[in-house]
Design an enzyme around this catalytic site. Structure first.
Site, PDB file in Angstrom:
ATOM      1  CG  HIS A 119     -10.881  52.480 -36.697  1.00 31.35           C
ATOM      2  ND1 HIS A 119     -10.282  51.516 -37.467  1.00 31.35           N
ATOM      3  CD2 HIS A 119     -11.431  53.365 -37.580  1.00 31.35           C
ATOM      4  CE1 HIS A 119     -10.449  51.815 -38.758  1.00 31.35           C
ATOM      5  NE2 HIS A 119     -11.153  52.936 -38.856  1.00 31.35           N
ATOM      6  CD  GLU A 120     -13.949  56.154 -36.959  1.00 31.15           C
ATOM      7  OE1 GLU A 120     -14.439  55.096 -37.391  1.00 31.15           O
ATOM      8  OE2 GLU A 120     -13.416  56.994 -37.712  1.00 31.15           O
ATOM      9  CG  HIS A 123      -9.574  57.442 -39.686  1.00 32.24           C
ATOM     10  ND1 HIS A 123      -8.797  56.907 -40.685  1.00 32.24           N
ATOM     11  CD2 HIS A 123     -10.589  56.556 -39.488  1.00 32.24           C
ATOM     12  CE1 HIS A 123      -9.289  55.763 -41.082  1.00 32.24           C
ATOM     13  NE2 HIS A 123     -10.378  55.517 -40.371  1.00 32.24           N
ATOM     14  CG  HIS A 129      -9.501  52.368 -43.322  1.00 36.92           C
ATOM     15  ND1 HIS A 129     -10.648  52.690 -44.017  1.00 36.92           N
ATOM     16  CD2 HIS A 129      -9.778  52.650 -42.024  1.00 36.92           C
ATOM     17  CE1 HIS A 129     -11.578  53.112 -43.192  1.00 36.92           C
ATOM     18  NE2 HIS A 129     -11.081  53.112 -41.968  1.00 36.92           N
TER      19      HIS A 129
END
Lengths: 366, 82
Positions: A119-120, A123, A129
């Site tokens: 997930h990170e 970014h 998101h």
């Protein structure tokens, strides 16, 4: 999906990363393997490549840190905020920080490092998101089995919007999150659970609160990490306060939100012949359990703990008006609610007939 | 949000909301806006923005499902803005 405001992106496709500070909770080798797998989630679906370096300035620097760690975004101790990352750019750009005060695991126990890292890194590559609750880039943590993890289509669309398609000759695709009000929505299985109603679909289930009639979508794995996806039948035995879930010839028992020990077991326990290898739907009512298999119904006597003689029968012979294959069924008051495709049939057990026919997703407030 | 000893449930919930919206929805920290502005309009708008993001009923109020969502473990990157 959403891109980070300003649409920041890396100019080069071949990125480097360096693990600056490790966690003491996992071995270095485990951390390095997990981080590598988390990057592969993105390199599998885009032209990006990720190379680990051990010295010098990397594009993406990774560190496990605690509390206030000098980037104006202090961590908050166990739970709450798990990690954060910075958008593509020089210096701190792309960097990923994990809260060292969390419990980092390689299992379904909170919190699985692979999922948070993947997930990170989204970014770090320029994704913000997503509002899709099934997407990797959804802000809240939800366990899924890393060994069978398949990046959702929403995230694939996002990363390919920034960096273009993968170089693979066959473009990778991923699962899409079912939407409650899709008129084509069908259910895999439905069961009541202590007043709530659980609607199973693929790797998800909707949970309908009785009073509030709020419906929330969750991953099955968030509540029951050991359960498979694609549950095919389910029923609540209110007398035992257990919910039974079926897939293929195996079944599990839940007590509330805990999986009972000693499962999965084989459906032959109920006395099914070996010709029955899966169940379409099931429902429990007054110490009898009704199993629906293709166009037939079996009835199990829970007191005698054996299948009743004279079964299977045709479904229509017991429930006139229920003519097609049953996907799911549950009992509410003196009704059986049968779901077949996009339609549900409300069967009055006293009047012995169908009293209402409507769209299945009405039960999801659509 | 660090619990304030002796705070009432409402005060605790208000702190959870304030903290969450400051972190993830760019609610200006207390003191940056006049008390009246902060308590009535900006918080309601930011709450609705958060509820919209998570597909909750846009009540603008810290109802049960909103507070439940705010207590879930998550990523520290804001849901809106930079």
């Amino acid at each position: 999906f959403m891109l980070t405001p300003g649409n920041p992106k890396w100019k080069q496709m071949n990125l480097t990363y360096r693990i600056i500070k490790y966690t003491t909770q996992l071995s270095k080798a485990n951390v390095e393997d997990t981080i590598k797998e988390a990057f592969q989630v993105w390199s599998n679906v885009s032209p990006l490549t990720f190379t680990k370096i051990s010295q010098g300035e990397a594009d993406i620097k990774i560190a496990f840190v605690r509390g206030d760690h000098g980037d104006n975004s202090p961590f908050d101790g166990p739970n709450g905020i798990l990690a954060h990352a910075f958008q593509p750019g020089q210096g701190i750009g792309g960097d990923v920080h994990f809260d060292a005060e969390e419990t980092w695991t390689l299992t379904s126990s909170n919190y699985n490092l692979f999922l948070v890292a993947a997930h990170e890194f989204g970014h770090s590559l320029g994704l913000a998101h997503s509002t899709d609750p099934g997407a990797l880039m959804y802000p809240n943590y939800a366990f899924q089995d890393p060994s069978t993890y398949n990046l959702p289509q929403d995230d694939i669309n996002g990363i390919q919007t920034i960096y273009g398609p993968s170089n693979n000759p066959v473009q990778p695709t991923g699962p899409s999150t079912p939407t409650a009000c899709d008129p084509r929505l069908t259910f895999d299985a439905i069961a009541t659970l202590r007043g709530e109603i659980l609607f199973f679909k693929d790797k998800y289930f909707w949970r309908r609160h009785p009073q509030l009639s709020i419906v929330e979508l969750n991953f099955i794995s968030l509540f029951w990490p050991s359960l498979p996806t694609g549950i095919q039948a389910a029923y609540e035995d209110v007398d035992k306060d257990l919910v039974f879930l079926f897939k293929g010839c195996r079944y599990w028992a839940l007590r509330g939100y805990d999986v009972e020990q000693g499962y999965p077991r084989d459906i032959s326990d109920y006395g099914f012949p070996s010709s029955v290898q899966a169940i379409d739907a099931a429902v429990y009512y007054r110490r009898k359990t009704y199993f629906f298999v293709n166009d037939q119904i079996w009835r199990y006597d829970n007191q005698r703990q054996s299948m009743e003689p004279g079964y299977p029968k045709s479904i229509a012979s017991l429930f006139p008006g229920i003519e097609s294959k049953v996907d799911a069924v549950f009992q509410q008051n003196h009704f059986f609610l049968f779901f077949s495709g996009q339609t549900y049939y409300k069967f009055d057990l006293s009047a012995h007939r169908v009293t209402r026919i409507d769209r299945s997703n009405r039960w999801l407030n659509c | 949000a660090l619990p304030v000893p002796g705070a009432s449930p409402e005060e605790k919930n208000a702190r959870v909301v304030q903290d969450y919206l400051e972190k993830f929805y760019q609610l200006p920290p207390k003191g940056f806006l006049s008390e009246r502005q902060n308590s009535s309009s900006v918080i309601v708008e930011k709450l609705k923005e958060m509820q919209r993001f998570f597909g909750l009923n846009e009540t603008g109020k810290p109802d049960r499902e909103t507070l439940e969502m705010m207590r879930k473990p998550r990523c520290g990157v804001p849901d809106s803005g930079d």
